[in-house]
Every structure is written in structure tokens, then in C-alpha cells.
Motif scaffolding. Sequence first.
Motif, mmCIF file in Angstrom:
data_model
loop_
_atom_site.group_PDB
_atom_site.id
_atom_site.type_symbol
_atom_site.label_atom_id
_atom_site.label_comp_id
_atom_site.label_asym_id
_atom_site.label_seq_id
_atom_site.Cartn_x
_atom_site.Cartn_y
_atom_site.Cartn_z
ATOM 1 N N LEU A 1 48.763 43.326 71.649
ATOM 2 C CA LEU A 1 49.859 44.548 71.943
ATOM 3 C C LEU A 1 50.788 43.907 72.145
ATOM 4 O O LEU A 1 51.979 44.130 72.631
ATOM 5 N N ASP A 2 50.557 42.030 72.455
ATOM 6 C CA ASP A 2 51.580 41.227 72.520
ATOM 7 C C ASP A 2 52.337 40.960 71.265
ATOM 8 O O ASP A 2 53.867 40.409 70.992
ATOM 9 N N ALA A 3 51.273 41.037 69.915
ATOM 10 C CA ALA A 3 52.724 41.267 68.697
ATOM 11 C C ALA A 3 53.573 42.251 68.443
ATOM 12 O O ALA A 3 54.647 41.858 68.339
ATOM 13 N N LEU A 4 53.205 43.747 69.037
ATOM 14 C CA LEU A 4 53.485 44.562 68.790
ATOM 15 C C LEU A 4 54.584 44.295 69.670
ATOM 16 O O LEU A 4 55.723 45.361 69.852
ATOM 17 N N SER A 5 54.409 43.446 71.137
ATOM 18 C CA SER A 5 56.313 44.176 72.232
ATOM 19 C C SER A 5 57.223 43.292 71.824
ATOM 20 O O SER A 5 57.803 43.927 72.477
ATOM 21 N N VAL A 6 57.119 43.080 71.466
ATOM 22 C CA VAL A 6 58.466 42.009 69.629
ATOM 23 C C VAL A 6 59.291 42.768 68.984
ATOM 24 O O VAL A 6 60.379 42.712 68.666
#
Length: 648
Positions: A355-360
Motif C-alpha cells: 500500500l505504501d508503494a500504491l499510495s504514490v
Amino acid sequence: MFNYSYIIPSFLILSVMLTHFFSLPRISVRLNRVFLAILTVEILVISFDLISSYADENYTHYSVPLLQFLNMAFFVLFMARAYLFYFYTECLTTLDHVVTDKQRVMLLTPFAIFEFFTISSLWNGWVFYIDETGYHSGPYKNLILYTGLFFYIFLSIAIVIMKKSVFPRKRMFLQALAFNVVLLMGGVIRYLFPSYLLMDTFCVMASLIIYLSMSNPEFLLDSKTGLFNQKALATYVSEVEDPNRLKYLGFTIHNYNEIVEMYGTEQMDRGLKQIGIYLKNSFKNAYCFYCRWGRFMIVGEFDDEIVREQLHNHFILPIREKDMELFLNISVCGISAQVKSPSAQWRVSEILHKLDALSVSYASEDYLLTNDNFTEYSQDVAIRKNIEYALDNDLIEIYLQPLVDAHTGRVVAAEALARIFNENGQMVSPGDFIPVAERNGRINDIGEVVLSKTCDFIRANDMESLGLRWINVNVSPTQMQKTDLGDIFDNCLAAKGVDPSMVHIEITEEAMVDTGLLKRQLTSMIDRGYQFALDDYGKGYSNIVRLKRCPFVNIKLDLELVWDYCKEPDEILPNMVSGFRNMGFTVTAEGVENQEYVQAMRDIGVDYLQGYFYSKPLPTAQFVKRVIELNKLADGRVRELKRVTNIS
């Protein structure tokens, strides 16, 4: 005659506590279940203590079988309460995970023996008996009753002391010790003054300590959304025995930090509250969690395809509340049905990491974790083991990198950086262990070790003769959320005899998302004598407005910003540095690699320089030698400059 002065107020306090406990959302984790059992049994113990005592005083009005039942029920519950308090201690120290079936039988033996003697008193009168003159204590009552009670209390105290290392904070250790000591005091007073019914009052006090410090359901709730928080999620999944029985689905708000910047913290918090209400109303058969930074998790038994579609459909429309509208995009991450082997902790950890990667991303991109991700998980587990091994065996060291005065070339400060070593003595790359430690919360423990060893360095060296005015220590965004951060720093520095002015605190731009919380934390720490630097400026989400609101003393330019300027000079960075200085900040340039970079940064007015041109991060002994070398070189250049000036 019995004295009821204390038992009735105790009963009322316990009733209020139980009402509050049930009024809040609760997640089914072991500690909560055991504490609920304690409260329930405590209510029954007090009730039967009160009723049986009253009946014993007025025995002529009641039948012998009824008096026998009331007293037997009280004694049975009395020892059940003692065992439950012990079992809570066992769960609190995670000892329950390693107790074998044979050991459990041994631990239950005193409880079983006491219950046997209590029930058998109906015909042998060993604990109590009822005759035509009323209630009487049996000849072995004190021996049986207090042997069992004190066995569990002393065992609990011993476990708390022996397992002290499992408590993340000294305060938690003291609280665990406190409620057991209160129980001990209650047992002693009951033995000395049996007619005052004071044991129940002390048990309520112990329950209150547990409730206020460890088992308040509010501790597992997120204040913004009303959902369970990340601590609740970690606790819940750690107890899941069959990870394949549940579904795990997470979603993240795209570019959360920028959204907060655009809408403002207050409006975003209102939006998060509406999302929380939607999730609680829509997924009542699952647990919903808010994991900060715009990340949500849903865990339970559900059809993940249907839930994914529901989420996307919901966020097509803006989030509305009265006069507010928030337009948000999300990405959803789930787990393929083919993934069977990893634990529940892995599933949640990997989803949050993804999710950290998808959030950007700006696009509504979903992701499905597969068995290929298990390889990454294995590497992650190895790093976690290295972190745990380093913490348990004091294999965390500080490496220091000099901060150089741009005008004199002398070393005036340093940055303390964490370095950990595995069981083979090999250093684990910071790029590997820091992200893992931030995800599993161990960054807090590593940070405290770094602070302690930084203080050790300051105390062990003549800082004035070295020319060092302070040491920077890094504090993660997670640490900045801790309300007791100031106490942690104060206690450490006081124990080491170090003045707060010698320790500057570096935080990254990620910690600036919630400006209100950050400012309160900074103000509190500054009032205690600490100073703050903003690290990696230009890499994240900060801006001039936020900097004006936060009382930093130093801005550290991210190395990418420095390198870009040195390769292609422009007016942006010089104007930025000039603006910072006009606002009262000093400026540090990171990533200074060569003499050209040094001169370029001096020319635009930077105050301090940090980078490999002067030194890489070094162990403390090598750092001291390097500082002496650099300062000698700087002093030599000054003397040479004076000599040349005098000649001319």
C-alpha cells in the motif's frame, strides 16, 4: 460482624468500569478476553462475598443448604479470580505462548486442589462448615486459601521481574508489577483483618491499574476514524492460528500527504471519520483498521472481490459531510487464493508494504499478492531476526558522521547513525533494516539505543576540546507520534548526565504531515531544552508555510537537491538558502562529495557541510581521530591564510 464500608463502593466502581468497557468497540484478543473474565468474576466474587457475609450474619433466616451454596460459591470464585489475575500476567508477558500442556496442568494444580477442598467442605468441613450456630471457618481454611492465593501472586511477581525485557517501556513493567503488589497487599490485609472485606477493594484497585494502563479498549482505537488502530491489528493477527480461514484486504488513499496538504489537516480528519463510519456500517462481520497515512485494512470472512468492488464504487463519489467534499482515489491490495503458507503477520505486513508503494500513484491500480512475494517475505523475516538479535545482544552501535562549519572547515557537530550487526558480526545494511524496523515498530527501540549510546559518547569524551557543540540523533515519524517522547529523552539524558543542549533531534519531512500534532510535540520538547533539525528537505512534503509554523533551528538539504544544483547550477537553491537564513534557520548541505561541491555550497551561503568529502560515518573511536585530523587541517589552512595575508 462484617464491615461493609469498602465492599459497596468497590462494587460501584467495578460496575462503572465494566459499563465503560462494554460501551466501547472491542477486538477479540487474548488480553481483552482475560481482562473481561477478570471483571466478570470480580463482580461475582463481590456479589457472593456481600450476599454470603450478610446471610452468615443472619443465618437463622436461611436454610443450611443455601448458606453452604453461597459460601462454597464465594470460595470457588475467590480462587478463580486469583488464577485469572495470574493468567493475565502470563499473557501480558507472552509466557502463555510457550507454556506446554504439562506445565499448564502443573500451574492449574493449586487451583484444582483448592476447589476440591472447598467443595469437599460440604461433608468434611475443612474450609468452612455450617451448623445450628451458623457459619464457621474450617481448621484448614487459612492454610488452603492463602497458600493458593499467595502462590499465584508470588508467581506473577516473579514472572514480571524475570520477563522485564518484554515490556517496551519501563512504565509498563512498573504497572504490571504494581497491580500484582496491590493484590499481595490485599491478601495480607484480608489475612490480618478478615472481617473488613478489604480484599475485594484491593482487587478492584488492581483491575483499575490494568484498565487504565493496559486493557482500556481505547488504546486499540484510532481517534480519527473510530476504527481499530495498527497496534490492534498487530495484536489480532499475531493470535490468528489459521491464516487461511480469514481474508485480508487493504486500501490506501492516493498521495495522502499531498491530499492533506491540499485540503488541510482538519478537513482531512473529518473525511477520515466519514470513511471510518462507512467501513463500520458496511463490513460489520469483519474487523476494520486504520493504519495511519491513509491506509486501511479489513480482516475477516468475506468475499474479497465483492468488497473490492464496493470500495471502488464508494470512492467514485466524493466524501461528504455538511459543507465538506473530499475527492479521493484509492488502490486496493489483496492476497491470491493460491497463497497458503505464510502467517497472518506476513499477509498484513506485505499488504501494508505494498500500500505504501500504491499510495504514490494517481491511477486506481489494484494489486494481488502471490507466492512470489513469499521470497521477499523470507528476506524480511531474516532481517527481522537480525534486528531482534541485535537488540537482545547489544549489537547496535552508533556511527558518527561529521558536520563541518562551512566557513572555518572545522568539525562542530556530528550525526549519530544506527548500525546493527548479525550473529556473525556482519553489518546489516541500513537500507535493509530501517524500512523493516519502521514497519514492525522496532525503530522505536533502536532509536532509544542510539540515544543512549550517543549520550555515552558525549559523557566519555571531552566535547569542548574536540570542538563538538552537539550531536544529531534521528527520530522516526513513528517515534514523533509518541506522547511520552519527551520523558524518554529526559530520563535517558538525566541518567547519563548529559545536557539537552548537546542533543539535537533530526526529523524527516514525513513527520510533518500532521502539522498540528508535530508543532505540539516540538513545542513540548523545546520547552525541555531540545532543538530540532529538519532532515532531507526537498525529498518530501514540507513547504515554507509549514516551516514557519514549526520551530526548527536547522534545515538539512537533501543530497539529491545538492547534487542537482552542483551539476546544473540555477537560482532556485541559492534563493531557497537565502530565504531560510532570513527566516532564522541555519542550513546544512548533505551529500558533499568533493571540493567543488564544498565551494558551491559555501558560495550560496550554506552554514554546515556533511558528506563523504569529509568522512563517511565512522565508529566512535575512528570518528574522534578523524575529527582531530580535520580540525588540524582546518587550523592549518587558517594559519596559512593569515601568513599569506600578513605577507601581502
